[in-house]
Design an enzyme around this catalytic site. Sequence first.
Site, PDB file in Angstrom:
ATOM      1  N   TYR A  31       0.767  -1.239   0.000  1.00  0.00           N
ATOM      2  CA  TYR A  31       0.000   0.000   0.000  1.00  0.00           C
ATOM      3  C   TYR A  31       0.800   1.292   0.000  1.00  0.00           C
ATOM      4  O   TYR A  31       0.220   2.360   0.080  1.00  0.00           O
ATOM      5  CB  TYR A  31      -0.966   0.003   1.186  1.00  0.00           C
ATOM      6  CG  TYR A  31      -2.106  -0.946   0.966  1.00  0.00           C
ATOM      7  CD1 TYR A  31      -3.237  -0.549   0.272  1.00  0.00           C
ATOM      8  CD2 TYR A  31      -2.031  -2.254   1.415  1.00  0.00           C
ATOM      9  CE1 TYR A  31      -4.282  -1.416   0.051  1.00  0.00           C
ATOM     10  CE2 TYR A  31      -3.072  -3.133   1.197  1.00  0.00           C
ATOM     11  CZ  TYR A  31      -4.189  -2.712   0.526  1.00  0.00           C
ATOM     12  OH  TYR A  31      -5.222  -3.574   0.295  1.00  0.00           O
ATOM     13  N   GLU A  82      15.479  17.017  16.039  1.00  0.00           N
ATOM     14  CA  GLU A  82      15.434  17.933  14.891  1.00  0.00           C
ATOM     15  C   GLU A  82      15.641  19.384  15.320  1.00  0.00           C
ATOM     16  O   GLU A  82      16.363  20.135  14.659  1.00  0.00           O
ATOM     17  CB  GLU A  82      14.112  17.792  14.129  1.00  0.00           C
ATOM     18  CG  GLU A  82      14.019  16.545  13.275  1.00  0.00           C
ATOM     19  CD  GLU A  82      14.926  16.573  12.046  1.00  0.00           C
ATOM     20  OE1 GLU A  82      15.392  17.661  11.632  1.00  0.00           O
ATOM     21  OE2 GLU A  82      15.181  15.489  11.497  1.00  0.00           O
ATOM     22  N   GLU A  86      18.782  21.516  13.876  1.00  0.00           N
ATOM     23  CA  GLU A  86      18.526  22.673  13.021  1.00  0.00           C
ATOM     24  C   GLU A  86      18.806  24.012  13.689  1.00  0.00           C
ATOM     25  O   GLU A  86      19.049  25.007  13.015  1.00  0.00           O
ATOM     26  CB  GLU A  86      17.079  22.652  12.516  1.00  0.00           C
ATOM     27  CG  GLU A  86      16.812  21.529  11.533  1.00  0.00           C
ATOM     28  CD  GLU A  86      15.426  21.598  10.919  1.00  0.00           C
ATOM     29  OE1 GLU A  86      14.846  22.710  10.835  1.00  0.00           O
ATOM     30  OE2 GLU A  86      14.922  20.536  10.501  1.00  0.00           O
ATOM     31  N   SER A 102      -0.218  17.609   4.417  1.00  0.00           N
ATOM     32  CA  SER A 102      -0.035  18.846   3.666  1.00  0.00           C
ATOM     33  C   SER A 102      -0.564  18.676   2.253  1.00  0.00           C
ATOM     34  O   SER A 102      -0.347  17.642   1.619  1.00  0.00           O
ATOM     35  CB  SER A 102       1.462  19.186   3.610  1.00  0.00           C
ATOM     36  OG  SER A 102       1.700  20.198   2.667  1.00  0.00           O
ATOM     37  N   GLU A 130      18.628  30.166   8.249  1.00  0.00           N
ATOM     38  CA  GLU A 130      18.505  31.188   9.285  1.00  0.00           C
ATOM     39  C   GLU A 130      17.600  30.664  10.382  1.00  0.00           C
ATOM     40  O   GLU A 130      16.672  29.892  10.114  1.00  0.00           O
ATOM     41  CB  GLU A 130      17.869  32.468   8.727  1.00  0.00           C
ATOM     42  CG  GLU A 130      18.673  33.196   7.690  1.00  0.00           C
ATOM     43  CD  GLU A 130      17.914  34.417   7.187  1.00  0.00           C
ATOM     44  OE1 GLU A 130      17.739  35.382   7.970  1.00  0.00           O
ATOM     45  OE2 GLU A 130      17.488  34.399   6.023  1.00  0.00           O
TER      46      GLU A 130
END
Length: 157
Positions: A31, A82, A86, A102, A130
């Site tokens: 699937y 994360e 980051e 999304s 940034e």
Amino acid sequence: MNYCGDCGSLLNENYNGNAKKVCTKCNWKWYDPPVPVVIVFVSTQNNEMLYVRQKWFPENKWATVSGFIDKHESAEEAAVREVREETGLETRVIENWGTIISKNRPNDLYIMVHCEVNGGKLQAGDDADEVDVAPIDTQRLIEGSIAEHMLLKFLNN
């Protein structure tokens, strides 16, 4: 995936219904599950939030931290990792806000996590050009984005 999970025979492409591939011998179906991604709304005790930006974003627009969840890692563990990777900030998980898909990336299942800063030094890391901790401002986020959705959820809590 090219071979059957039951008998090992070749799989055929099949876009009728939900199955993406079907076994040529035993009819086993694969699937094509969505990819789990964590997206993190990071707040501070001073009622500010963490913003991240990449060069390809529209001018003056920011987002929140997001990234893929590694094998054997919970969404909450991925959220903390994360943010650290980051932005250099350490966080603690406040709440898991559920999932969302999304419109722009329908193959990704976003798991929304709210975290709060509790240490570290702010600096752009591997996936951010940034970073900024600043007062909450819906105008800084991309309209209709999951980041905007999360900010509105935070403001309405």
